[in-house]
Enzyme design. Structure first.
Site, PDB file in Angstrom:
ATOM      1  N   ASP A  84      -8.549  -6.611  13.828  1.00 50.03           N
ATOM      2  CA  ASP A  84      -8.790  -5.278  13.275  1.00 50.03           C
ATOM      3  C   ASP A  84     -10.230  -5.153  12.762  1.00 50.03           C
ATOM      4  O   ASP A  84     -11.025  -6.090  12.905  1.00 50.03           O
ATOM      5  CB  ASP A  84      -7.761  -5.070  12.145  1.00 50.03           C
ATOM      6  CG  ASP A  84      -7.467  -3.619  11.858  1.00 50.03           C
ATOM      7  OD1 ASP A  84      -7.891  -2.750  12.631  1.00 50.03           O
ATOM      8  OD2 ASP A  84      -6.792  -3.344  10.838  1.00 50.03           O
ATOM      9  N   HIS A  85     -10.529  -4.041  12.105  1.00 43.38           N
ATOM     10  CA  HIS A  85     -11.868  -3.693  11.613  1.00 43.38           C
ATOM     11  C   HIS A  85     -12.832  -4.849  11.372  1.00 43.38           C
ATOM     12  O   HIS A  85     -12.662  -5.653  10.463  1.00 43.38           O
ATOM     13  CB  HIS A  85     -11.761  -2.998  10.246  1.00 43.38           C
ATOM     14  CG  HIS A  85     -11.032  -1.717  10.276  1.00 43.38           C
ATOM     15  ND1 HIS A  85     -11.650  -0.498  10.410  1.00 43.38           N
ATOM     16  CD2 HIS A  85      -9.717  -1.447  10.176  1.00 43.38           C
ATOM     17  CE1 HIS A  85     -10.754   0.461  10.390  1.00 43.38           C
ATOM     18  NE2 HIS A  85      -9.569  -0.082  10.259  1.00 43.38           N
ATOM     19  N   GLY A 181      -3.904   2.740   3.573  1.00 40.36           N
ATOM     20  CA  GLY A 181      -3.282   2.501   2.275  1.00 40.36           C
ATOM     21  C   GLY A 181      -2.171   3.494   1.999  1.00 40.36           C
ATOM     22  O   GLY A 181      -1.565   4.035   2.920  1.00 40.36           O
ATOM     23  N   HIS A 208      -4.706   4.667  12.989  1.00 35.21           N
ATOM     24  CA  HIS A 208      -4.694   3.745  11.843  1.00 35.21           C
ATOM     25  C   HIS A 208      -4.011   4.430  10.666  1.00 35.21           C
ATOM     26  O   HIS A 208      -3.770   5.623  10.691  1.00 35.21           O
ATOM     27  CB  HIS A 208      -6.131   3.400  11.434  1.00 35.21           C
ATOM     28  CG  HIS A 208      -6.823   2.467  12.370  1.00 35.21           C
ATOM     29  ND1 HIS A 208      -7.445   1.318  11.949  1.00 35.21           N
ATOM     30  CD2 HIS A 208      -6.986   2.503  13.710  1.00 35.21           C
ATOM     31  CE1 HIS A 208      -7.973   0.691  12.991  1.00 35.21           C
ATOM     32  NE2 HIS A 208      -7.716   1.390  14.078  1.00 35.21           N
ATOM     33  N   GLY A 209      -3.748   3.643   9.621  1.00 35.74           N
ATOM     34  CA  GLY A 209      -3.198   4.241   8.402  1.00 35.74           C
ATOM     35  C   GLY A 209      -1.785   4.724   8.613  1.00 35.74           C
ATOM     36  O   GLY A 209      -1.397   5.823   8.226  1.00 35.74           O
ATOM     37  N   SER A 211       1.133   3.685   7.440  1.00 37.31           N
ATOM     38  CA  SER A 211       2.171   3.563   6.401  1.00 37.31           C
ATOM     39  C   SER A 211       2.327   4.874   5.648  1.00 37.31           C
ATOM     40  O   SER A 211       1.425   5.283   4.928  1.00 37.31           O
ATOM     41  CB  SER A 211       1.795   2.454   5.411  1.00 37.31           C
ATOM     42  OG  SER A 211       1.577   1.240   6.098  1.00 37.31           O
ATOM     43  N   ASN A 230      -1.363   1.264  14.163  1.00 34.07           N
ATOM     44  CA  ASN A 230      -1.526   0.129  13.243  1.00 34.07           C
ATOM     45  C   ASN A 230      -0.674   0.287  11.992  1.00 34.07           C
ATOM     46  O   ASN A 230      -0.750   1.312  11.322  1.00 34.07           O
ATOM     47  CB  ASN A 230      -2.987   0.035  12.784  1.00 34.07           C
ATOM     48  CG  ASN A 230      -3.925  -0.429  13.872  1.00 34.07           C
ATOM     49  OD1 ASN A 230      -3.531  -0.582  15.028  1.00 34.07           O
ATOM     50  ND2 ASN A 230      -5.171  -0.655  13.510  1.00 34.07           N
TER      51      ASN A 230
HETATM   52 ZN   LIG Z   1      -7.802   0.784  10.120  1.00 35.95          ZN
END
Ligand SMILES: [Zn+2]
Length: 284
Positions: A84-85, A181, A208-209, A211, A230
């Site tokens: 990842d990043h 987050g 991404h992100g 959750s 992700n």
């Molecule tokens: Zn990310």
């Protein structure tokens, strides 16, 4: 079966669905993903967050890649590996040399032209080494610092087209109302923007992100061009909860080495969650 991440994303695209990449900081988390994938017969990606090596020291790049390959070859379902990043050419080349065939170059904090220049340099060299690269434009911020409504940071379709064409990236992370987050309020993905980005470029898109985005929104996004998704925060949170339960349950156990039961206990708690995510969200 250890599989190239690019092939798993290709499969997801052909099936008009998304593969899930789970952040796994250690063996327990990775093993859980591999066995949940096998139990649900769903391809999955084990993903390392580089800071888990460089800052938290939970693993190493080379040993992590070898660990995932060994675990993946214990099962029949395709399992990919991705890093990842990361933010510099040097760091990413090191990761590739350690065995990662799929990496992310995140230059999204820069202006578009700088992002293109930095990402292209990584892509050119990564491709020579046989690795694929995920880029990012627009900026996926941190959920607790924003309300996900700042459209200045959202990915613009024409910029996405230019970025993909000029850098040659293999996949593209987009900012369409998602953030890293925990969200302060329920996010609303900008699906019209996703469709416009989809029409502007052929490159598979990444979200991404993950959750906290409601499943119904995710399923729509997956049918409209998101082919890699992700998940990190939610999985780590559940890991912490499982560890807490373990310590409470075993607190009175007189066995001085009771900690050796922890990995299997935690996997038992985590695997139903990973299986549920794969079953609910993936349509391979
Ligand atoms: Zn990310």
């Amino acid at each position: 079966m250890f599989e190239k991440t690019g092939n798993i994303i290709k499969l997801a695209r052909e099936s008009n669905t998304s593969a899930i990449a789970f952040i796994c900081m250690d063996y327990v988390m990775a093993r859980t993903v591999v066995y949940a994938a096998e139990a649900t017969n769903t391809p999955a990606i084990v993903m390392l967050y580089p800071e888990h090596v460089t800052i938290q020291k939970t693993t190493g790049f080379r040993k992590y890649a070898a660990m995932v390959e060994e675990l993946a070859n214990e099962v029949k379902v395709p399992i990919g590996l991705h890093c990842d990043h990361d933010y510099t050419y040097e760091a990413i080349m090191h990761t590739i040399d350690c065995g990662f065939g799929s990496v992310m170059m995140d230059g999204s904090m820069n202006d578009l032209d700088t992002n293109i220049m930095l990402t292209k340099k990584v892509v050119d060299e990564a491709h020579k080494k046989g690795a694929i690269v995920e880029g990012e434009i627009g900026h996926v911020g941190v959920a607790k610092d924003s309300d996900q409504k700042n459209q200045d940071l959202f990915t613009k379709p024409e910029a996405a087209e230019k970025f993909c064409r000029e850098t040659g990236v293999d996949t593209l992370a987009v900012s369409i109302g998602n953030a890293h987050g925990e969200y302060k309020e329920t996010p609303h993905l900008d699906i019209a923007r996703l469709e416009a980005i989809r029409s502007a470029t052929d490159v598979p898109l990444v979200l991404h992100g993950g959750s906290g985005i409601p499943d119904d929104q995710l399923l729509v996004a997956f049918s409209k061009g998101i082919n890699k998704f992700n998940l990190g925060t939610e999985y780590l949170k559940r890991y912490f909860a499982a560890l807490t339960e373990f310590t409470q349950e075993y607190a009175a156990d007189p066995d001085p080495v009771k900690v050796i039961n922890m990995p299997e206990y935690v996997q038992g708690k985590l695997q139903p969650y990973v299986e549920d995510r794969l079953k609910t969200l993936c349509r391979f």
